[in-house]
Design an enzyme around this catalytic site. Structure first.
Site, PDB file in Angstrom:
ATOM      1  N   ASP A  34       0.934  -1.201  -0.012  1.00 24.21           N
ATOM      2  CA  ASP A  34       0.041  -0.110  -0.030  1.00 24.21           C
ATOM      3  C   ASP A  34       0.853   1.314   0.032  1.00 24.21           C
ATOM      4  O   ASP A  34       2.114   1.281   0.456  1.00 24.21           O
ATOM      5  CB  ASP A  34      -0.886   0.135   1.230  1.00 24.21           C
ATOM      6  CG  ASP A  34      -1.744  -1.128   1.246  1.00 24.21           C
ATOM      7  OD1 ASP A  34      -2.270  -1.609   0.252  1.00 24.21           O
ATOM      8  OD2 ASP A  34      -2.238  -1.278   2.174  1.00 24.21           O
TER       9      ASP A  34
HETATM   10  N1  URA Z   1      -1.352  -5.721   4.324  1.00 28.05           N
HETATM   11  C1  URA Z   1      -1.838  -4.281   4.308  1.00 28.05           C
HETATM   12  O1  URA Z   1      -2.621  -4.030   4.740  1.00 28.05           O
HETATM   13  N2  URA Z   1      -1.120  -3.602   3.500  1.00 28.05           N
HETATM   14  C2  URA Z   1       0.074  -3.985   2.774  1.00 28.05           C
HETATM   15  O2  URA Z   1       0.573  -3.076   2.151  1.00 28.05           O
HETATM   16  C3  URA Z   1       0.354  -5.140   2.859  1.00 28.05           C
HETATM   17  C4  URA Z   1      -0.271  -6.023   3.548  1.00 28.05           C
END
Ligand code: URA
Length: 243
Positions: free
Chosen positions: A107
């Site tokens: 993310d």
């Molecule tokens: N889980 C999440 O919520 N975000 C990420 O970037 C990776 C795993």
């Protein structure tokens, strides 16, 4: 192929580094010091030595990058104009063909280890849901985690139409109010998975950092925003993991 392209493809040196190594007499092609960074190299047959080490020819490039907060794991973001992980690499890397891409996404606000490669078949194998590649993240959350929270996260819980697979959660010692940080290891990667898992426990992720991906780990040698070529041992471990 040009020497600088060859060394970049083999994951040994960027164009600038090759130019410097050639000036320093540190590159031999078939035993003879290379005179120019664009000297021709026959990848399959020429013996290239960089700083005393024979170079193994690799058709694909593998890069480990420490993604900072706010950078997106896409190859381009024309729509929102966000900075992408590829923009953290020297421009020549973005001209490699086949093109480099991130093997899996983090993310925008998740930091940590991203593998970039142009080995499509290997990336495809590593990302296949059936492969269950292990990924570990360190996290901090808004509210302390109770023993019930940890047990529920580990057992698997409903994140809105999907029940997560069992995982491992290790919380950091926190004698007073209870732990608000730790490590979580997953073998799957649903969209926003860890965020949604914490939300399912009425909690909220404050920070998330991926510290390992399969056989690769994020070491102190790679500060936020930095990248390096994968070592020979890491490439072999990735290939073994993905075979
Ligand atoms: N889980 C999440 O919520 N975000 C990420 O970037 C990776 C795993």
């Amino acid at each position: 192929m040009r020497l600088d392209k060859y060394l970049s493809l083999c994951g040994k040196a960027t164009r600038t580094e090759t130019a410097r190594a050639v000036r320093g007499g540190e590159v031999l092609i078939n035993g003879v010091p290379a005179r120019r960074a664009d000297s021709p190299v026959e990848p399959e047959t020429d013996a290239v030595i960089l700083r005393g080490e024979p170079v193994v020819y690799r058709a694909f490039t593998y890069i480990l990058l420490h993604k900072p907060d706010g950078v997106v794991s896409a190859t381009e973001d024309r729509l929102h104009g966000e900075k992408t992980v590829l923009e953290l690499l020297p421009p020549e890397m973005t001209r490699l063909r086949p093109a480099l891409f991130p093997c899996g996404r983090l993310d925008k606000h998740t930091t940590g280890l991203v593998l970039l490669t142009n080995n499509g078949p290997l990336a495809h194998r590593l990302l296949a849901p059936t492969r269950h590649v292990e990924k570990t993240y360190t996290f901090t959350v808004k509210f302390p985690l109770s023993a019930e929270d940890t047990a529920a996260l580990e057992a698997g819980l409903d994140i809105g139409g999907y029940t997560t697979a069992p995982c491992r959660v290790e919380t950091d010692p926190a004698p007073e109010q209870g732990p608000r940080s730790g490590r979580i290891t997953l073998h799957e990667g649903k969209y926003h998975q860890i965020k949604r898992m914490m939300e399912a426990r009425h909690n909220q992720i404050i920070s998330l950092c991926r510290v390992s991906f399969g056989p690769l780990t994020l070491g102190d040698d790679l500060p936020s925003g930095a990248w390096r070529y994968a070592t020979e041992a890491e490439i072999q471990a990735l290939e073994a993991y993905g075979s």
